[in-house]
Design an enzyme around this catalytic site. Structure first.
Site, short mmCIF file in Angstrom:
data_model
loop_
_atom_site.label_atom_id
_atom_site.label_comp_id
_atom_site.label_asym_id
_atom_site.label_seq_id
_atom_site.Cartn_x
_atom_site.Cartn_y
_atom_site.Cartn_z
N ASP A 10 24.59 15.79 -13.94
CA ASP A 10 23.46 16.23 -14.77
C ASP A 10 22.24 16.20 -13.86
OD1 ASP A 10 21.39 16.57 -16.57
OD2 ASP A 10 22.13 15.12 -18.02
N GLU A 47 25.92 21.43 -20.32
CA GLU A 47 24.53 21.61 -20.73
C GLU A 47 23.91 22.86 -20.12
OE1 GLU A 47 21.79 18.52 -19.36
OE2 GLU A 47 20.41 19.05 -20.97
N GLU A 79 23.65 20.87 -25.28
CA GLU A 79 24.42 19.95 -24.44
C GLU A 79 25.35 19.03 -25.21
OE1 GLU A 79 22.05 16.76 -22.65
OE2 GLU A 79 20.24 17.72 -23.39
N TYR A 125 32.76 11.70 -24.88
CA TYR A 125 32.82 10.58 -23.94
C TYR A 125 33.82 9.57 -24.51
CZ TYR A 125 28.38 12.91 -23.25
OH TYR A 125 27.42 13.87 -23.07
N HIS A 130 12.10 16.40 -21.20
CA HIS A 130 12.06 16.23 -22.65
C HIS A 130 10.64 16.64 -23.03
CE1 HIS A 130 15.54 13.12 -22.34
NE2 HIS A 130 15.91 14.36 -22.10
N HIS A 183 17.04 19.20 -26.84
CA HIS A 183 15.66 18.71 -26.78
C HIS A 183 14.83 19.84 -26.20
CE1 HIS A 183 16.27 18.21 -22.43
NE2 HIS A 183 17.41 17.61 -22.73
N ASP A 206 17.61 21.79 -16.46
CA ASP A 206 18.35 20.62 -16.95
C ASP A 206 19.78 21.07 -17.22
OD1 ASP A 206 19.21 18.28 -18.07
OD2 ASP A 206 18.01 18.44 -19.90
N HIS A 241 23.42 7.87 -19.42
CA HIS A 241 22.36 7.97 -18.41
C HIS A 241 22.73 7.17 -17.16
CE1 HIS A 241 18.98 9.44 -21.32
NE2 HIS A 241 19.85 10.37 -21.02
N ARG A 266 30.25 16.58 -20.43
CA ARG A 266 29.06 17.18 -21.06
C ARG A 266 28.87 18.53 -20.40
NH1 ARG A 266 25.89 13.29 -20.74
NH2 ARG A 266 24.57 13.66 -18.92
N HIS A 276 25.11 11.57 -29.00
CA HIS A 276 23.71 11.99 -28.78
C HIS A 276 23.43 13.32 -29.47
CE1 HIS A 276 25.11 14.90 -25.76
NE2 HIS A 276 25.80 13.94 -25.19
N ASP A 314 0.81 -1.22 0.00
CA ASP A 314 0.00 0.00 0.00
C ASP A 314 0.85 1.27 0.00
OD1 ASP A 314 0.99 -0.51 2.47
OD2 ASP A 314 -0.82 0.06 3.58
N1 GLY Z 1 18.97 15.17 -18.15
C1 GLY Z 1 18.52 14.52 -19.31
C2 GLY Z 1 19.01 15.17 -20.51
O1 GLY Z 1 19.93 15.96 -20.46
O2 GLY Z 1 18.47 15.00 -21.57
MN MN Z 2 19.11 17.64 -21.47
MN MN Z 3 20.60 16.88 -18.66
#
Ligand code: GLY
Ligand code: MN
Ligand code: MN
Length: 442
Positions: free
Chosen positions: A262, A410, A386, A390, A363, A356, A273, A245, A408, A352, A41
């Protein structure tokens, strides 16, 4: 507890007004996000579906929002849980039918258990229905069953079942362009996110654990009024930063490693983000600095490139070209820049996209393409910038000095009339700024 929707009813009313104009003689139906059981529960913390929040501000599960534009006067109708003293003793306050009517500006409110009966009436004269199929099987069963009944009730009218259009795409397009008020909330979410990163930087030192850095960052978010995270924080030290991720966050920070964080706070249902990468001991080695500045140069140039009239595909192409130039400059790749771009071999280290949409969901909603073409950027759109590099720890082709490093950087930008506004600039990213703050617990 302050009652009613976050920020007052007016903002939601205006959004519904815009939607009424789009749905013409249709009926729009949207379910609250279902509660998710963790075990027995015990539930996961509840967060309302972003689209339902956008239109109503109603925070409870087991609700349904219906907007009818098939009637002379458009109606905003909510179906909600009844009040229940026993459940409220265990789980807390519910608005119930009366409270929902009083605080959320609905034209009519019904108990959720009357949905089947009332909804059939609401469909009279409708030409189509807006509903998102295939998101929740139980909801699909209920709606499709009612549409079948509706069709039968039409008798010999030669009408088939009502056309079903997607409810979230039509609102998604509205959500994509943020109003001044929405930008204010988003600015605050980004400010809080930047403060969390700053707190994490100040606390970082060898010997701590990734989850401890995560806790410091997330504590700062909450201390500054963030309701929850925009997404699960990624805190990766050393080669963990090369996992895009990475979510384990359970490794120890070692002297000489780089750390990648991140993380983004949510405020007023808007999410920051931000990613920052920096040395655990507060001082870049020569190699770390070279690869870091390679990404930094590409990232800053890409932010400067953003303006109305460009498209996200242009932004990604520009960022990729800059990243390739930088890889050649530092010797991470060899060869001809155009050839690398064309055969996509850069994807080995930059796998990547650059951006986004960002808003109530990290996202966020809104089409990326219109009629098969990348859409043109307009003021009020928000997205991430971003780029990253890597280098797998076991990559024999890469210079050994860069192996096991993931970088990264961002930021979150708003398209403005002339260019863009960077909402996350308060999180340090210049080498000197970073070296100044890392490990300097106040
Ligand atoms: N934190 C997820 C991304 O950067 O897309
Ligand atoms: Mn992002
Ligand atoms: Mn991010």
């Amino acid at each position: 507890m302050e009652l009613g929707p976050f920020g007052g009813v007016e903002v939601y009313k205006q959004r519904r007004q815009k939607l009424f104009e789009k749905i013409k003689s249709g009926v729009f139906v949207l379910y609250a996000h279902p509660e998710q059981i963790r075990n027995n529960d015990v539930h996961h913390p509840y967060r309302q579906d972003s689209t339902l929040h956008y239109l109503t501000g109603f925070p409870e599960p087991e609700g349904i929002c219906v907007l009818t534009a098939n009637t002379t006067t458009p109606q905003f109708i909510l179906f909600v849980r009844r009040r229940d003293p026993t459940r409220e003793l265990w789980d807390g306050f519910r608005y119930g039918v009366e409270g929902t009517g009083k605080y959320f500006g609905a034209d009519k409110v019904y108990p959720i258990d009357e949905f089947d009966k009332v909804f059939l009436d609401l469909l009279k004269g409708a030409e189509k229905i807006y509903y998102r199929l295939n998101e929740n099987h139980e909801h699909d069963q209920q709606i499709l069953g009612l549409l079948e009944k509706h069709k039968v009730s039409q008798g010999r009218s030669n009408r088939g079942p009502l056309d079903i259009c997607d409810s979230k795409q039509i609102v998604g397009e509205m959500r994509l362009i943020k109003s001044a008020y929405e930008q204010e909330l988003h600015r605050k979410a980004c400010d809080i996110s930047a403060e969390g990163h700053l707190a994490a930087m100040r606390a970082t030192k060898p010997g701590l654990w990734e989850y401890q850095i995560q806790a410091i960052c997330e504590m700062e978010f909450r201390m500054r009024g963030s309701e929850r995270l925009g997404y699960g924080s990624i805190v990766g030290t050393g080669a963990n930063a090369t996992v895009l991720h990475y979510i384990f966050n359970n490794d120890q920070l070692k002297d000489g490693q780089m750390l990648l964080i991140d993380a983004g706070a949510e405020y007023g249902y808007f999410s920051g983000d931000i990613t920052r990468s920096y040395p655990v001991n507060g001082k870049f080695t020569r190699s770390q600095r070279r690869i870091y500045e390679a990404v930094l140069k590409a990232q800053k140039a890409t932010v400067d490139f953003v303006k109305p009239g460009k498209r996200l595909a242009d932004v990604h192409k520009f960022a990729t070209e800059r990243i390739i130039e930088q890889m050649l400059e530092i010797g991470l790749m060899k060869g001809d820049a155009k050839k690398i771009y064309d055969d996509k071999s850069h994807a080995k280290y930059f796998p990547h996209g650059t951006s986004h949409w960002l808003g109530m969901d990290v996202h966020d909603s809104g089409y990326y393409q219109i009629n098969g073409e990348p859409r043109i950027l307009e003021p009020g759109m928000c997205f991430s910038v971003e780029p990253g590099l890597y280098v797998p720890a076991d990559d024999k082709e890469a210079p050994s000095e860069f192996r096991g490093i993931g970088i990264r950087i961002e930021d979150d930008v708003y398209v403005t009339e002339k260019g863009c506004e960077n909402l996350t600039i308060k999180a340090p990213k210049e080498v000197e700024e970073l070296e100044e703050v890392i490990g300097r617990v106040r």
